[in-house]
Scaffold this motif. Structure first.
Motif, short mmCIF file in Angstrom:
data_model
loop_
_atom_site.label_atom_id
_atom_site.label_comp_id
_atom_site.label_asym_id
_atom_site.label_seq_id
_atom_site.Cartn_x
_atom_site.Cartn_y
_atom_site.Cartn_z
N TYR A 157 15.55 11.19 23.87
CA TYR A 157 15.23 10.15 22.89
C TYR A 157 15.84 10.49 21.54
O TYR A 157 15.94 11.67 21.15
CB TYR A 157 13.72 10.04 22.71
CG TYR A 157 13.03 9.13 23.70
CD1 TYR A 157 13.37 7.78 23.79
CD2 TYR A 157 12.02 9.61 24.52
CE1 TYR A 157 12.73 6.94 24.68
CE2 TYR A 157 11.38 8.78 25.43
CZ TYR A 157 11.74 7.44 25.50
OH TYR A 157 11.11 6.61 26.38
N VAL A 158 16.17 9.47 20.81
CA VAL A 158 16.55 9.63 19.41
C VAL A 158 15.39 10.31 18.68
O VAL A 158 14.23 10.01 18.93
CB VAL A 158 16.85 8.22 18.83
CG1 VAL A 158 16.62 8.14 17.35
CG2 VAL A 158 18.25 7.79 19.20
N GLY A 159 15.71 11.26 17.85
CA GLY A 159 14.68 12.06 17.18
C GLY A 159 14.89 13.54 17.48
O GLY A 159 14.33 14.41 16.81
N ASN A 160 15.74 13.80 18.52
CA ASN A 160 15.94 15.19 18.96
C ASN A 160 17.34 15.71 18.62
O ASN A 160 17.73 16.77 19.11
CB ASN A 160 15.72 15.29 20.47
CG ASN A 160 14.28 15.02 20.83
OD1 ASN A 160 13.41 15.85 20.61
ND2 ASN A 160 14.01 13.82 21.34
N GLN A 161 18.10 14.97 17.84
CA GLN A 161 19.50 15.36 17.64
C GLN A 161 19.76 16.04 16.29
O GLN A 161 20.50 17.01 16.23
CB GLN A 161 20.41 14.12 17.75
CG GLN A 161 20.52 13.50 19.12
CD GLN A 161 19.29 12.69 19.51
OE1 GLN A 161 18.66 12.07 18.66
NE2 GLN A 161 18.94 12.70 20.78
#
Ligand SMILES: Cc1ncc(COP(=O)(O)O)c(C=O)c1O
Length: 383
Positions: free
Chosen positions: A181-185
């Motif tokens: 998910y977006v939020g982990n990059q």
């Protein structure tokens, strides 16, 4: 800035046709807000903590998150925590909501606007590579319409140059980059739960920090610089060393957010279905292309916007749609045209090419695939 009279269509009344946006509220939210309103906490209380925890459980592998009053609050805090100061150079998107860039002005940063990639309208990697310099302190990205930027490449650029990567994921909650998910990059990721976003709390935001050690300072910055837990524990000799803000989420918003989070997967699936229907319907329409992912890692995305590129006469198409009671619009406007960001339009060739061609069409859960078909057939008639 000279005002160009492009969009002469005021907001449409939802009872008169198909509007561009509509808030997505779970029926449970009404009970949950009622219950909150009759309880002890309507400001920042236990529901904010629960919302933060549920959000973290659903979307994050590591790091920590902090619920705030808006996506703009989260951006401002991210910029402070990334150490952006007076005069620091920051590479930031020219094409985004002004909320991405205005908090950089609070800090008196020196914004270098980055051009778009014409296929996704996300940041152009080539332009970033050309503009990054020893003076650059951070790169700010925006996942336009929900399609994530190319974070493998961006992480490389930020690592090589030793600078922070700050991701404005206001559009891309529920999207994945590869498996995650977006939020982990990125070093910092911000989310917006503003009224018309995929997940809404009425107004609200989330700041996600990869370095969980920043959380204590972030928490204080959210609340005037005070250690709120100590204060509530009865300690009044509680020094303030950092000038803080009043950026907390409240329990009324968190109650809405918790209910909406319960049906989040349904929201995402419905949005994907509408997007796919547009994509299929518009596939062979001459003079129209749909903004869509171009890399394997970004195909599993949750669309917030359906943006088309209209080769000729965008205003004519808007007029045609409005005559058929369908709202459309630009939503965002290149930021370098606003006086607060400088007096001169920057040299951004891809933005120049597309600025009079992009158009956002309705996509929300108050509409059906039949509505999409109707919009497509209006477009197919020509304009
Ligand atoms: C790209 C982008 N960034 C930031 C924001 C700001 O979020 P908020 O309205 O929650 O402050 C928005 C929208 O509102 C947005 O579209």
């Amino acid at each position: 800035m000279k005002h160009k009279k492009m969009n002469e269509f005021p907001l449409m009344d939802p009872s008169k046709g198909l509007v561009l946006f509509y808030p997505d509220i779970s029926p449970n939210a009404i009970n949950s807000v009622n219950e909150t309103l009759s309880g002890r906490w309507i400001g920042q209380g236990p529901k904010v903590e629960s919302f933060q925890n549920e959000f973290t459980k659903k979307f994050l592998h590591s790091g920590s998150s902090l619920a705030v009053g808006s996506g703009t609050d989260a951006l401002h805090l991210a910029y402070i925590l990334a150490g952006i100061n007076d005069g620091d150079e920051v590479l930031a998107p020219a094409f985004t909501c002004t909320a991405t860039n205005i908090p950089l002005l609070y800090l008196n940063a020196n914004i270098k606007f980055i051009d778009i990639d014409p296929k996704t309208m996300n940041l152009s990697l080539e332009d970033i590579k050309q503009k990054v310099s020893p003076k650059t302190k951070a790169i700010v990205t925006v996942d336009y319409g929900g399609i994530p930027c190319e974070y493998d490449e961006l992480k490389k650029i930020s690592a090589v140059n030793g600078i922070a990567l700050i991701q404005d994921a206001a559009h891309s909650i529920g999207s994945k980059y590869g498996e995650n998910y977006v939020g982990n990059q990125s070093d910092f990721t911000i989310f917006s739960f503003q009224a018309i976003k995929t997940l809404t709390t009425g107004d609200g935001g989330m700041l996600v920090m990869k370095n969980a050690n920043l959380n204590e300072r972030a928490k204080k910055l959210r609340w005037f610089g005070i250690d709120r837990a100590q204060k509530q524990g009865g300690i009044w000799e509680n020094d303030i060393q950092d000038i803080g803000y009043k950026y907390q989420m409240n329990d009324i918003a968190a109650a809405i957010g918790l209910s909406n989070l319960e049906c989040f997967d349904d929201i995402v699936n419905a949005r994907k279905e509408l997007y796919e229907r547009y994509l299929g319907g518009l596939k062979e329409v001459q003079g129209i292309s749909v903004i869509q992912p171009v890399s394997k890692k970004t195909v599993d995305f949750c669309p917030w916007l359906l943006t088309i590129i209209v080769d000729k006469n965008r205003a004519g198409l808007m007029k045609k749609l409005r005559e058929n009671s369908v709202e459309s619009g630009q939503v965002h406007y290149r930021n370098d045209r606003y006086s607060i960001f400088g007096t001169q339009k920057q040299e951004l060739p891809n933005m120049d090419f597309l600025e009079d061609k992009y158009l956002v069409l309705p996509l929300h859960r108050k509409m059906t695939v039949d509505d999409v078909d109707r919009v497509v057939s209006i477009i197919k008639e020509g304009w």
